[in-house]
Write a protein that holds these residues in place. Structure first.
Motif, mmCIF file in Angstrom:
data_model
loop_
_atom_site.group_PDB
_atom_site.id
_atom_site.type_symbol
_atom_site.label_atom_id
_atom_site.label_comp_id
_atom_site.label_asym_id
_atom_site.label_seq_id
_atom_site.Cartn_x
_atom_site.Cartn_y
_atom_site.Cartn_z
ATOM 1 N N ARG A 24 0.847 -1.195 0.000
ATOM 2 C CA ARG A 24 0.000 0.000 0.000
ATOM 3 C C ARG A 24 0.882 1.244 0.000
ATOM 4 N N GLU B 218 0.958 5.689 -1.871
ATOM 5 C CA GLU B 218 0.184 6.706 -2.587
ATOM 6 C C GLU B 218 -0.207 6.199 -3.972
ATOM 7 N N LYS B 219 0.717 5.450 -4.601
ATOM 8 C CA LYS B 219 0.395 4.726 -5.821
ATOM 9 C C LYS B 219 0.786 3.275 -5.587
ATOM 10 N N ALA B 220 -0.243 2.438 -5.387
ATOM 11 C CA ALA B 220 0.004 1.048 -4.993
ATOM 12 C C ALA B 220 0.723 0.293 -6.098
ATOM 13 N N SER B 221 1.495 -0.723 -5.659
ATOM 14 C CA SER B 221 2.233 -1.549 -6.618
ATOM 15 C C SER B 221 2.317 -2.976 -6.102
ATOM 16 N N THR C 69 1.975 -1.951 -11.677
ATOM 17 C CA THR C 69 1.059 -0.896 -11.230
ATOM 18 C C THR C 69 -0.232 -0.976 -12.022
ATOM 19 N N ASP D 202 -2.506 4.182 -15.469
ATOM 20 C CA ASP D 202 -2.870 5.589 -15.225
ATOM 21 C C ASP D 202 -3.794 5.760 -14.036
ATOM 22 N N LEU E 279 -5.078 5.910 -10.250
ATOM 23 C CA LEU E 279 -4.479 6.154 -8.924
ATOM 24 C C LEU E 279 -5.104 5.171 -7.940
ATOM 25 N N VAL E 280 -4.398 4.099 -7.684
ATOM 26 C CA VAL E 280 -4.888 3.043 -6.779
ATOM 27 C C VAL E 280 -3.992 3.019 -5.555
ATOM 28 N N GLN E 281 -4.584 2.981 -4.357
ATOM 29 C CA GLN E 281 -3.803 3.007 -3.111
ATOM 30 C C GLN E 281 -3.435 1.613 -2.613
ATOM 31 N N GLU E 282 -4.214 0.598 -2.998
ATOM 32 C CA GLU E 282 -3.921 -0.746 -2.498
ATOM 33 C C GLU E 282 -4.536 -1.812 -3.389
ATOM 34 N N THR F 281 -8.103 -4.346 -6.933
ATOM 35 C CA THR F 281 -7.879 -3.060 -6.260
ATOM 36 C C THR F 281 -8.988 -2.801 -5.255
#
Length: 1115
Positions: A76, A78-81, A99, A102, A104-107, A124
């Protein structure tokens, strides 16, 4: 020389991650611990760490490829990976992170690998709830699809183990199958189960998915449609593991309720069927019997805590994840309390009978934030305490848990004695000193210190310090008595540490103060105060300077009340620190869970090495005495053992050689048990050897004895039957005697109860009389006190008047003396003028000089006499002034004493008044409740009256109905007669005269009933009206009965409530009476003390006036 820390071994499991436990091979598991993933070999007790990225906030999920080579970690941020690690590489080589493109996923909440390990799916979180399909080796997103909404979150995703492109998604009201085709994820089917919350699922065949719900239901889906429900029978015989599982077909529109089972949180397929968590601390094995049915064959339970004083069964642990080793030899589970358990699956499958229990995979971990950490010199032990109410002793060399014990309260602080044989533990209500015995932690001394957040033994072990709020108490370990109390902090003390020679102690607190204390005198040697909250403090390696960290984001080095060096930090605050014994490096823990290694002496700029260790703030850290290991604990419940290494990765060389001892404390009882066990083992060995020799002899003797004893046995059997008959007769006699004894006992009991009730009444009367007498005596005593006070006030006023008069007279004498001295001074001045005139005359008249010299000398003598007299008068006036001031001081002291006693009396009156008010309020409550009872009785009586009235009305209506029915019967008889008469008339149709006569006769006979008949209603209408009337009456009666029942229940509840409140009020009144008695006794004591003080002041006041006149005479 720069140094840093490397993770070596971790005790603890990070909860909250999906699929948090996976088998890499038969001996190694991987799970999240702290800020990294731990590859733990539980046979050889070795660990390998796979660290997360620097920007990672938390590990949300793990996924292991079917080939067990690749591990995917969801982080988790700011930009989840999602990071994929190659486990065949020693350090777990990283691949490029995946990722969401484009978006913006947090987790990513959950993940899964395809059967050939080429593809990866990730779900996600909200609000997008996108399912992303990657070709992860080329870091390419193949397809995305929205699976659900925020109202229905997804809990698990998985690949079909027989198909690379078929997926299953489950969650709240979600059970969907997707297929990847033509570059997109297309939904193939979805079961309509909006009200069902699916927690987990597993593929058991190519087209079958078994899903578990939060209500304990196991639903079977085939090709995306719900076909069956596996129901577990609730009844099972103890000692047998076989519990039948019946499989019934269900429709798509499923409406049946789930069984009263706990949440099914994990399902795992294996070769013979599937494994399922059927409740807290329980796992069941289901075996496939036929094509469409399963049978529950085994039940495995989690053992309760054997080292606990509190009843905290492990059954309350909910199972998060289950995993089976590649060869299906071992089953491992992780729980929501951060524990890892395992069991040999092969032994469970072979052993059908008996209960099966999980054992700890390695050691039991802490399940809550760790608050205390301590090490000792003579042993490689580390002690920790936690908010999970447990204290644990770990061995950082063997990586084992030596001892642990759970207590009733939360443990806030811990300190190990340098010998490693004793331990101090601070709880919320006390501080306990305990022995570390061979297999237990036993308390032998308690100190009344509430909420002791810090405690520490001195390096010599002869003293220990404990914090009590803003105070620091120092105790002697030999006498266990308090030596010093160090007062100075205005806020809570956060940290304390001893110097190497035990002559000094440093402390810091929330008031922003850092104090250095002398432990011999208890005085402060130095201090440094700043407006921040200090959380950690330590001496330097030579104990000349002090290092401190706090909420101002800086590391300070303090010497002689001034900052020697200051290292500014970034936006992350330091929480604790530790200084190496070699003095080359300082380690600090941060609120972000990282460990920083800083050179010593401190650099000017921000220069440090960062080690990502924990996920929560680091609470404590210690360095071993040989500078080999750094021990850290955190709010994430993990204990991390890190190696201290130099730049090249080699361990630091230490000048200190620490020799670890192996002695342990053993109680006499335990030692006796061990000796007895050894003796028993020896005797068993000897018996085994001798038994083999004697077995041959006994076998021959047995054959002879069997022949001889068969005859005796038959005779004995006959005797036994005779004795049985006698025994039955005796039993019957004893039953009769018991009945008689019970009857006599009941009679005696009744007599005794009556007698004691009479005695109780007498005692209550005596109590009432005694209370009245006590109240009368109290009134008399109060009157006596008032009289005594008035008399004392009068005496004090008389004494004041006397002393005021004396003061006035003394003042008058003083004024007279001052006037006389003024006159004498005027005379002096006049004499001086005369002398001057005479001198002038002498200068003019030198001839008369000789004659006037004698006169001048005589005048000078007179002058000296006058001066002596003046000085004597001045001394006497000063003495009088001193005596007056002494008298004033004594009067002031007496006034202060009087004011103190009046204040005490007023306090006592204030204490008594609220208690009397409480009694009045409670009496008022009792009156209100009694009024409510009376009102309820009235309402019940009114209801009874209404019921009786309705009953009377019913009876009258019944009578009226009876009359109506009788009338109907009469009308029917008339109709029958008329019909017969008309039939007779029909026979006279040929004869008109006779017909006319008969019709006239019929008219004359039935014409009188015509009016009555016309007014009557038909019999059917009457019957219908009667039925309606009866139904209405029955309904009214039933409703009234219901009201009566409800009102009676309400009466009973109110009555019970009133009785309970009465009982509580009576107990409170008794307690208040006890308090009143104690207050009155205190009043008596205070008044007796007042009288004693007054009697002491009287003789001194009487002696003073006597001394006054004597003084005047002497003057």
């Amino acid at each position: 020389m720069s140094a840093s820390s490397q993770s070596s071994f971790m005790f603890g499991l990070r909860t909250g991650a999906a699929n948090s436990l996976c088998f890499l091979d038969e001996q190694t598991v991987v799970y999240p611990g702290g800020s990294s993933c731990v590859c733990h070999n539980f046979v050889h007790r070795r660990q390998r760490f796979i660290s997360a990225s620097e920007k990672s906030q938390d590990i949300r999920a793990l996924a292991l490829s079917p080939s067990r080579r690749y591990l995917a970690v969801s982080e988790r941020a700011e930009k989840a990976s999602i990071t994929v690690f190659d486990l065949h590489h020693e350090q777990g080589r990283k691949r490029k992170p995946l990722t969401a493109g484009d978006m913006l996923v947090q987790e990513f909440l959950c993940m899964a690998f395809s059967p050939d390990s080429k593809y990866l799916i990730g779900q996600t979180g909200g609000p997008e709830w996108m399912l992303i399909f990657w070709y992860w080796e080329k870091n390419r997103v193949l397809a995305t699809v929205k699976t659900t909404t925020s109202n229905n979150p997804v809990t698990q995703v998985s690949f079909n183990p027989h198909n690379n492109v078929q997926l299953c998604v489950t969650g709240t009201g979600v059970l969907k199958l997707f297929r990847y085709s033509e570059g997109a994820l297309k939904q193939s089917s979805a079961a309509k189960m909006d009200s069902v919350n699916f927690l987990c699922h597993a593929w058991t065949s190519e087209q079958r998915v078994i899903a578990g719900t939060d209500t304990g239901r196991l639903l079977v889906s085939e090709c995306g449609d719900l076909r069956k429900e596996i129901r577990m029978t609730s009844a099972a015989v103890e000692g047998h593991a076989d519990r039948q599982v019946e499989v019934k077909r269900i429709k798509e529109a499923f409406t049946n309720e789930g069984l009263a089972f706990s949440r099914i949180t994990a399902i795992l397929p294996y070769s013979k069927g599937f494994i399922c968590s059927t409740g807290p601390g329980t796992v069941c094995l289901f075996e496939k019997t036929q094509e469409d049915s399963y049978r529950m064959s085994r039940e495995i339970l989690v053992n309760s805590n054997p080292c606990s004083d509190v009843l905290t069964p492990a059954d309350c642990q909910e199972i998060d994840t289950m995993s089976v080793s590649p060869a299906e030899e071992t089953l491992a589970i992780s729980t929501n309390q951060g524990q890892l358990y395992s069991i040999s699956l092969s032994s469970v499958l072979t052993n059908r009978e008996g209960n099966h229990h999980f054992e700890f995979l390695s050691q039991p971990f802490h399940s809550n934030s760790i608050t205390g950490l301590s090490i000792c010199v003579r042993k490689p032990l580390v002690a920790t305490c936690s908010l999970d109410r447990s204290v644990r002793i770990w061995n950082y060399e063997t990586k084992e848990l030596e001892l642990y014990k759970t207590f009733h309260g939360e443990a806030y602080s811990v300190a190990l004695h340098p010998t490693g044989l004793f331990i101090l533990v601070g709880f919320s209500d006390k501080l306990q000193l305990m022995n570390l015995v061979i297999d237990d932690i036993r308390s032998f001394k308690e100190f009344t210190l509430r909420g002791c957040r810090e405690c520490a033994f001195s390096f010599g072990g002869h003293m220990f310090a404990a914090v009590d709020g803003n105070l620091i108490h120092i105790y002697s370990f030999t006498t266990l008595e308090k030596i010093l109390s160090l007062k100075g902090h205005n806020g809570k003390v956060q940290c304390i540490e001893w110097s190497l020679d035990d002559s000094r102690l440093v402390s810091c607190g929330t008031d922003g103060a850092v104090y250095e204390w002398n432990t011999h005198t208890g005085q402060r040697q130095s201090e440094y105060i700043k407006s921040c909250n200090y959380t950690g403090v330590a001496f330097s390696s030579d104990s000349k300077t002090i290092m401190a960290v706090g909420t101002d984001f800086t590391l300070k080095e303090i010497q002689d009340c001034q900052i020697l060096r200051e290292l500014p930090a970034d936006e992350v605050a330091h929480t604790t620190l530790a200084v190496s014994h070699s003095g080359h490096v300082v380690f600090t823990g941060t609120s972000g869970g990282t460990i920083r290694a800083i050179k010593y002496p401190l650099p000017i700029q921000r220069e440090w090495l960062v080690h990502h260790a924990h996920r929560g703030p680091v609470t404590k850290m210690k360095i071993t005495y040989d500078d080999q290991f750094l021990l850290t604990v955190s709010e994430d419940g993990c204990l991390l053992i890190s190696k201290i290494v130099d730049k090249e990765g080699r361990s630091l060389k230490s000048n200190i050689q620490v020799v670890h001892t192996e002695e342990i404390l053993v109680t006499k009882a335990d030692l006796d048990e061990k000796i007895m066990q050894a003796k028993m083992e020896k005797s068993e060995l000897e018996n085994q050897q001798s038994s083999a020799e004697t077995a041959m002899k006994h076998s021959e003797e047995l054959k002879d004895l069997e022949v001889s004893y068969t005859a005796t046995l038959t005779a004995e059997h006959e005797k036994y039957q005779d004795l049985l008959q006698k025994h039955e007769r005796m039993q019957e006699d004893y039953k009769k005697q018991l009945k008689l004894a019970e009857e006599s006992r009941t009679q005696d009991l009744e007599e005794l109860t009556k007698m004691y009730e009479i005695k109780l009444q007498e005692k209550t009367q005596l109590m009432a009389q005694c209370q009245e007498e006590a109240e009368q005596k109290i009134c008399e005593f109060e009157q006596l006190i008032k009289r005594a006070e008035e008399a004392e006030e009068k005496k004090i006023q008389a004494i004041q008047i006397k002393f005021e008069k004396k003061l006035h007279s003394e003042k008058e004498t003083n004024t007279d003396l001052k006037g006389k001295t003024g006159i004498m001074m005027q005379k002096l001045y006049s004499l001086k003028r005369q002398i001057d005139d005479q001198c002038e005359d002498i200068n003019k008249l030198k001839q008369e000089q000789q004659s006037l010299l004698g006169l001048i000398r005589s005048l000078e003598g007179d002058n000296e006499d006058l001066k002596r007299q003046i000085s004597g008068h001045e001394k006497s006036s000063q003495d009088k002034d001193n005596t007056i001031s002494d008298l004033k001081k004594k009067i002031q002291d007496l006034e202060k004493l009087k004011f103190l006693l009046e204040f005490l009396l007023s306090d006592l009156q204030k204490k008594v008044e609220p208690q009397q008010d409480d009694i009045k309020e409670k009496r008022a409550k009792i009156d209100q409740l009694e009024k409510e009872l009376v009102e309820m009785d009235r309402s019940s009586s009114q209801l009874k009256l209404t019921v009786s009235d309705l009953g009377l009305k019913l009876r009258t209506k019944d009578k009226e109905l009876h009359k109506e029915m009788q009338k109907v019967k009469d009308q029917e008889t008339l109709l029958k007669r008329l019909q017969s008469d008309l039939h007779m008339c029909v026979g006279l149709i040929q004869e008109p005269k006779k017909l006319k006569d008969s019709i006239q006769m019929i008219y004359a006979r039935y014409a009188r009933y015509s009016d009555h008949v016309s007014s009557e209603v038909s019999a059917d209408d009457i019957q219908n009206a009667f039925c309606r009337h009866c139904d209405q009456r029955e309904k009214t009666i039933n409703s009234l009965k219901m009201k009566l029942a409800k009102s009676s229940e309400g009466h009973e509840k109110v009555y019970v409530k009133i009785m309970k409140e009465n009982a509580t009020l009576i107990t409170e009144i008794n307690e208040l009476r006890k308090e009143l008695r104690s207050v009155r006794s205190q009043l008596k004591d205070y008044k007796s003390q007042l009288l004693l003080l007054k009697t002491r002041t009287r003789p001194s006041s009487e002696d003073r006036p006597k001394d006054g006149p004597a003084h005047e005479d002497g003057r």
